[in-house]
Scaffold this active site. Structure first.
Site, mmCIF file in Angstrom:
data_model
loop_
_atom_site.group_PDB
_atom_site.id
_atom_site.type_symbol
_atom_site.label_atom_id
_atom_site.label_comp_id
_atom_site.label_asym_id
_atom_site.label_seq_id
_atom_site.Cartn_x
_atom_site.Cartn_y
_atom_site.Cartn_z
ATOM 1 N N HIS A 1 -48.763 -6.548 -23.595
ATOM 2 C CA HIS A 1 -47.621 -6.173 -24.422
ATOM 3 C C HIS A 1 -46.711 -5.174 -23.721
ATOM 4 O O HIS A 1 -45.488 -5.236 -23.857
ATOM 5 C CB HIS A 1 -48.115 -5.576 -25.748
ATOM 6 C CG HIS A 1 -47.006 -5.205 -26.683
ATOM 7 N ND1 HIS A 1 -46.332 -6.124 -27.444
ATOM 8 C CD2 HIS A 1 -46.448 -3.999 -26.971
ATOM 9 C CE1 HIS A 1 -45.404 -5.510 -28.164
ATOM 10 N NE2 HIS A 1 -45.457 -4.219 -27.903
ATOM 11 N N ASP B 1 -38.112 6.827 -27.002
ATOM 12 C CA ASP B 1 -38.845 6.738 -28.265
ATOM 13 C C ASP B 1 -40.325 6.545 -27.975
ATOM 14 O O ASP B 1 -40.714 6.135 -26.879
ATOM 15 C CB ASP B 1 -38.314 5.585 -29.117
ATOM 16 C CG ASP B 1 -38.778 4.238 -28.607
ATOM 17 O OD1 ASP B 1 -38.414 3.879 -27.476
ATOM 18 O OD2 ASP B 1 -39.513 3.548 -29.335
ATOM 19 N N HIS C 1 -43.646 -7.973 -33.661
ATOM 20 C CA HIS C 1 -44.780 -7.245 -34.240
ATOM 21 C C HIS C 1 -45.671 -8.270 -34.922
ATOM 22 O O HIS C 1 -46.008 -8.143 -36.104
ATOM 23 C CB HIS C 1 -44.299 -6.165 -35.210
ATOM 24 C CG HIS C 1 -44.815 -4.800 -34.879
ATOM 25 N ND1 HIS C 1 -45.381 -3.961 -35.802
ATOM 26 C CD2 HIS C 1 -44.876 -4.132 -33.702
ATOM 27 C CE1 HIS C 1 -45.743 -2.828 -35.218
ATOM 28 N NE2 HIS C 1 -45.446 -2.906 -33.944
ATOM 29 N N ASN C 2 -46.068 -9.282 -34.167
ATOM 30 C CA ASN C 2 -46.712 -10.461 -34.739
ATOM 31 C C ASN C 2 -48.146 -10.200 -35.188
ATOM 32 O O ASN C 2 -48.482 -10.358 -36.359
ATOM 33 C CB ASN C 2 -46.686 -11.606 -33.724
ATOM 34 C CG ASN C 2 -45.282 -11.976 -33.295
ATOM 35 O OD1 ASN C 2 -44.320 -11.690 -34.004
ATOM 36 N ND2 ASN C 2 -45.153 -12.605 -32.144
ATOM 37 N N ARG D 1 -35.845 2.670 -33.377
ATOM 38 C CA ARG D 1 -35.927 3.808 -32.448
ATOM 39 C C ARG D 1 -35.488 3.419 -31.042
ATOM 40 O O ARG D 1 -34.944 4.253 -30.309
ATOM 41 C CB ARG D 1 -37.346 4.385 -32.440
ATOM 42 C CG ARG D 1 -37.704 5.145 -33.711
ATOM 43 C CD ARG D 1 -38.959 5.992 -33.541
ATOM 44 N NE ARG D 1 -40.106 5.205 -33.134
ATOM 45 C CZ ARG D 1 -40.839 4.457 -33.962
ATOM 46 N NH1 ARG D 1 -40.535 4.387 -35.245
ATOM 47 N NH2 ARG D 1 -41.882 3.778 -33.503
ATOM 48 N N ASP E 1 -33.613 -11.727 -26.437
ATOM 49 C CA ASP E 1 -34.567 -12.775 -26.811
ATOM 50 C C ASP E 1 -35.923 -12.185 -27.155
ATOM 51 O O ASP E 1 -36.263 -11.079 -26.756
ATOM 52 C CB ASP E 1 -34.717 -13.829 -25.707
ATOM 53 C CG ASP E 1 -35.124 -13.240 -24.369
ATOM 54 O OD1 ASP E 1 -36.050 -12.401 -24.321
ATOM 55 O OD2 ASP E 1 -34.527 -13.610 -23.338
ATOM 56 N N ASN F 1 -38.080 -9.290 -25.325
ATOM 57 C CA ASN F 1 -39.493 -9.052 -25.531
ATOM 58 C C ASN F 1 -40.252 -10.344 -25.267
ATOM 59 O O ASN F 1 -39.746 -11.429 -25.542
ATOM 60 C CB ASN F 1 -39.704 -8.578 -26.979
ATOM 61 C CG ASN F 1 -41.160 -8.492 -27.386
ATOM 62 O OD1 ASN F 1 -41.609 -9.230 -28.255
ATOM 63 N ND2 ASN F 1 -41.906 -7.595 -26.788
ATOM 64 N N TYR G 1 -45.972 -6.658 -19.281
ATOM 65 C CA TYR G 1 -45.366 -7.960 -18.969
ATOM 66 C C TYR G 1 -45.969 -8.559 -17.697
ATOM 67 O O TYR G 1 -45.295 -9.233 -16.931
ATOM 68 C CB TYR G 1 -43.844 -7.817 -18.823
ATOM 69 C CG TYR G 1 -43.128 -7.513 -20.111
ATOM 70 C CD1 TYR G 1 -42.354 -8.468 -20.749
ATOM 71 C CD2 TYR G 1 -43.236 -6.254 -20.708
ATOM 72 C CE1 TYR G 1 -41.706 -8.189 -21.939
ATOM 73 C CE2 TYR G 1 -42.608 -5.970 -21.901
ATOM 74 C CZ TYR G 1 -41.839 -6.937 -22.511
ATOM 75 O OH TYR G 1 -41.209 -6.656 -23.696
ATOM 76 N N LYS H 1 -31.273 -5.365 -29.503
ATOM 77 C CA LYS H 1 -32.507 -5.832 -28.903
ATOM 78 C C LYS H 1 -33.407 -6.420 -29.982
ATOM 79 O O LYS H 1 -33.347 -6.009 -31.142
ATOM 80 C CB LYS H 1 -33.246 -4.676 -28.212
ATOM 81 C CG LYS H 1 -34.496 -5.094 -27.427
ATOM 82 C CD LYS H 1 -35.224 -3.884 -26.861
ATOM 83 C CE LYS H 1 -36.477 -4.269 -26.105
ATOM 84 N NZ LYS H 1 -37.251 -3.090 -25.679
#
Length: 758
Positions: free
Chosen positions: A57, A282, A108-109, A129, A513, A551, A60, A104
């Site tokens: 996460h 953030d 948060h699946n 944030r 995306d 993301n 990448y 952006k």
């Protein structure tokens, strides 16, 4: 996990200590690489930092080799340069008149499956944030959502919680929710997709970046206290596949407080106005591990942090837990000593707790102490930016040839009187039904700058109240097309979002995306991912728009069952004056109805095939990017001229759904003749149900406007077909039974309350 006494000195003296690297998600070679970087075993705190920052996460590591090509896209737009792009918290685009917008999308699946309300709520909080960290005021949010079958018991558990979380957090922040999607499909049963987008506005001179520069500058943590919620959180949770039994034994999902975030927004804007912030980051995924290492890595020196100064909600937290906690509503700023007093005055006025944790150093190390003992001593780039990079095995799935060969050619197409019932069936189907049961839980017009929101094609929000300058945004993603052909599916998603923005009259400028896929350890999934990225890159290159950020969400898979490849693509466009935005829906009787674009026999992967026949096979509609750009150029010119009285893109459900939705919007009927749609040989059902791209339904006030529009269309090479006129209170398609507005609305509005109203 070791005790806080596991200092750097202790680690050097005890190389044989057995560490729980596998439990933290690290692979054997990754753990060995950490030892090589440090020249010793890591301390418990260092191991915690590397484990969350090297998670899929955050790092990448499976997608970097493919995403790098987005950096080759032109950074120029018709209005100026991209002010911040990939690698920053969010992309920033010049929209003219000294204004910029930052936007952006994030995912948060997995947290939203485990704890639907908090997972979705903190997804909204996190993306807001990111926008704040660029120096902007957040002005709107969007929520592209995917769930399992509408009638599955677990959908009844997940969907209401997710919707409540999105609405509860966004409404409390006072941010309008101006768009998104809700899609149902069995492939998302164990892996709902909860994506969130935020857009913010700023003047060019207010841009801030995440950098810790200037030796002697101070590092200040401000916002909420740090607690045990979200330890590991999305960093770990989003980096592993769910097992077949579902969401048992997961890291704690973060808990959000939107009212604390609202105060934090206003506090940050005051700090920016006072010019007392040199750098800002953030705290989201990976918490303090991320904020400290990324600020130091992007700066020109090192950093020293006293971890025991962090304000805690739970005094029993160990140092490694503090570093891994993803507690919400926190920010970290770099402040020069001469600005500290003013900084603290502002945070105190807003009742926001702020603590100096350390300082920027002239070295090249991130050093963290606990009780005076050094527990972290690492090169910050090795944590934040130089993690593992994998070139995962890639293989085209063997099943795809059979799926593509299984076309819709043999499916029975409705004729005559059957067509009207098919239209009603489509309008009542889960993916095409009215979603106001969801969207009415969101405040769409708070702050008074929303010009358009759901159910219109694009959300439109004003940026400058004095001139009317504003932006239009849309998000789209078609997992059905992605399964049939991930390259074409990704391009179709981009094209639809681009088209939705254009139909409002806005000039499309940039892309963000959220790329949702199964496990990267599956060569077939990586082939889908590679093809989707190639499709997006090639499409952006042809359309001439940059990807400014986004993301990747991998491991959306339960056991061996992966979701359809679902790249959700957001497009942002600009309007000189939002009062001239073109709205969808037939506005009055006596207008001329026109179809823009070419209709072909393209029913493979369509909503008709899936909703009516349970069929998914063949190849998706051909993507004609030149036609999409020509259509967008036409809309920008026609919109500025005030020529169009309505415009509605055609996508899922084709012309049939576009006509029905346009009739239902204001209760104005239409008389339609399909004889000229698609040329000779295209039957009425195909003309209505085809999902060919680069098409839109428009109305103009009269014959003079038809002639003007024909002239503009000829300039851009856009085909125009005259369909009929608006009149009465029903949709009449020649050769089929007419449908009243009441019939259409009854079919369209009944589905969601039937499953979720209780």
């Amino acid at each position: 996990m070791s005790t806080p006494l596991d200092t750097v000195t202790h680690a050097e003296q005890t190389p044989e200590v057995d560490q729980p690297w596998a439990d933290l998600g690290l692979k054997p070679d990754e753990y060995e690489r950490i030892r090589d970087i440090l020249g010793r075993r890591p301390t418990a705190a260092e191991l915690a930092m590397y484990s969350v920052m090297w998670s899929e996460h955050c790092s990448y590591k499976s997608s970097k080799v493919h995403l790098r090509r987005f950096g080759d896209l032109p950074s120029e737009t018709p209005l100026g340069k991209t002010l911040a792009g990939i690698g920053e918290n969010a992309g920033v685009i010049d929209i003219g008149q000294g204004w910029a917008v930052t936007f952006k999308a994030e995912s948060h699946n997995h947290p939203s499956y485990v704890e639907p309300y908090q997972g979705a709520a903190t997804g909204v909080g996190g993306i807001v944030r990111d926008i704040m960290a660029m120096g902007a005021r957040p002005i709107a949010v969007m929520d592209p959502l995917r769930f399992g079958a509408i009638d599955h018991p677990d959908t009844a558990r997940v969907l209401p919680g997710v919707v409540s979380g999105v609405g509860g957090y966004g409404n409390s922040l006072g941010l309008p929710n101006i768009g998104g999607e809700v899609v149902f499909d069995e492939c998302y049963q164990g892996n709902p997709l909860v994506n969130a987008l935020c857009v913010g506005a700023l003047r060019h001179e207010d841009l801030h970046l995440a950098r810790a520069s200037g030796a002697g500058n101070l590092v200040v943590l401000f916002g909420a206290k740090t607690g045990g919620d979200g330890i590991g959180g999305v960093s770990v949770l989003a980096s592993e596949t769910f097992e077949d039994e579902g969401p048992a034994k997961r890291p704690a999902v973060q808990v959000g407080d939107p009212f604390a975030e609202k105060v934090l927004i206003e506090c940050c804007l005051d700090l920016y106005r006072a010019e007392v912030v040199d750098g800002i980051q953030d705290l989201g995924g990976a918490g303090l591990s991320c904020a400290t290492s990324e600020l130091a890595s992007a700066g020109d020196g090192g950093m020293e942090i006293e971890l025991d100064l962090v304000p805690l909600r739970d005094s029993t937290l160990r140092p490694e837990e503090i570093l891994m906690s993803e507690s919400q509503e926190r920010m970290m700023a770099v402040v020069s000593p001469e600005h500290l007093t003013r900084f603290m005055e502002i945070t105190e006025r807003w009742d926001v707790e702020a603590t100096v944790l350390g300082r920027v150093t002239g070295g090249d190390r991130l050093q963290i102490t606990w009780g005076g003992e050094t527990i972290v001593d690492v090169p910050p780039r090795s944590v934040a930016h130089d993690g593992p990079v994998y070139e995962r095995p890639i293989a085209r799935p063997g099943w795809i040839d059979a799926v593509q060969a299984d076309t819709t050619a043999d499916l029975p197409r409705p004729e005559g009187e059957q067509i009207a019932q098919t239209v009603l069936d489509l309008l009542a189907s889960p993916n095409l039904c009215d979603k106001s049961w969801i969207t009415e839980q969101y405040d769409r017009y708070v702050r008074g700058n929303t010009a358009q929101a759901m159910p219109f094609d694009a959300g439109v929000v004003r940026v400058d109240e004095s001139t009317g300058l504003g932006v239009a945004l849309a998000t789209d993603g078609n997992g059905r097309y992605g399964r049939l052909d991930p390259y074409a599916g990704a391009q179709s998603s981009l094209a639809e979002s681009y088209r939705n923005v254009a139909t409002s009259g806005a000039l499309p400028l940039a892309v963000t995306d959220c790329l949702n896929f199964g496990s990267p350890e599956d060569p077939g999934v990586m082939w889908q991912f590679q093809r989707a990225v190639e499709g997006l890159y090639d499409a952006c290159l042809e359309l001439g728009i940059p990807v400014t950020g986004g993301n990747v969400s991998f491991y959306n898979q339960t056991g061996e069952t992966a979701i359809h490849p679902t790249p959700v693509v957001g497009v942002l466009g600009v309007l000189d004056d939002v009062r001239r935005a073109v709205r969808s829906g037939f506005p009055a009787a006596g207008e001329v109805v026109l179809l823009l674009g070419e209709t072909r026999d393209e029913l493979d992967g369509s909503e008709w095939a899936k909703a009516v026949h349970g069929h998914l096979g063949g190849t998706p509609p051909r993507v004609d990017l030149a036609a999409e750009k020509a259509l967008a150029d036409l809309f920008v010119e026609a919109g500025r001229a005030g020529l169009l009285t309505s415009a509605h893109d055609l996508s899922d459900g084709g012309l049939a759904v576009g006509l029905a939705e346009s009739v239902m919007t204001h209760g104005v009927g239409a008389s339609i003749d399909l004889a000229s749609v698609g040329g000779d040989g295209l039957d009425d059902a195909t003309a209505l149900l085809s999902e060919s791209g680069a098409r839109a339904l428009v109305t103009v006030a009269g014959e003079a406007d038809v002639a003007t529009l024909l002239g503009i269309a000829a300039t851009y090479g856009v085909p125009i077909t005259r369909l009929g006129t608006t009149d009465g209170d029903r949709l009449r398609v020649k050769g089929t039974r007419g449908l009243t507005v009441e019939e259409l609305r009854a079919a369209h509005t009944g589905t969601m309350p039937r499953y979720f109203a209780s």
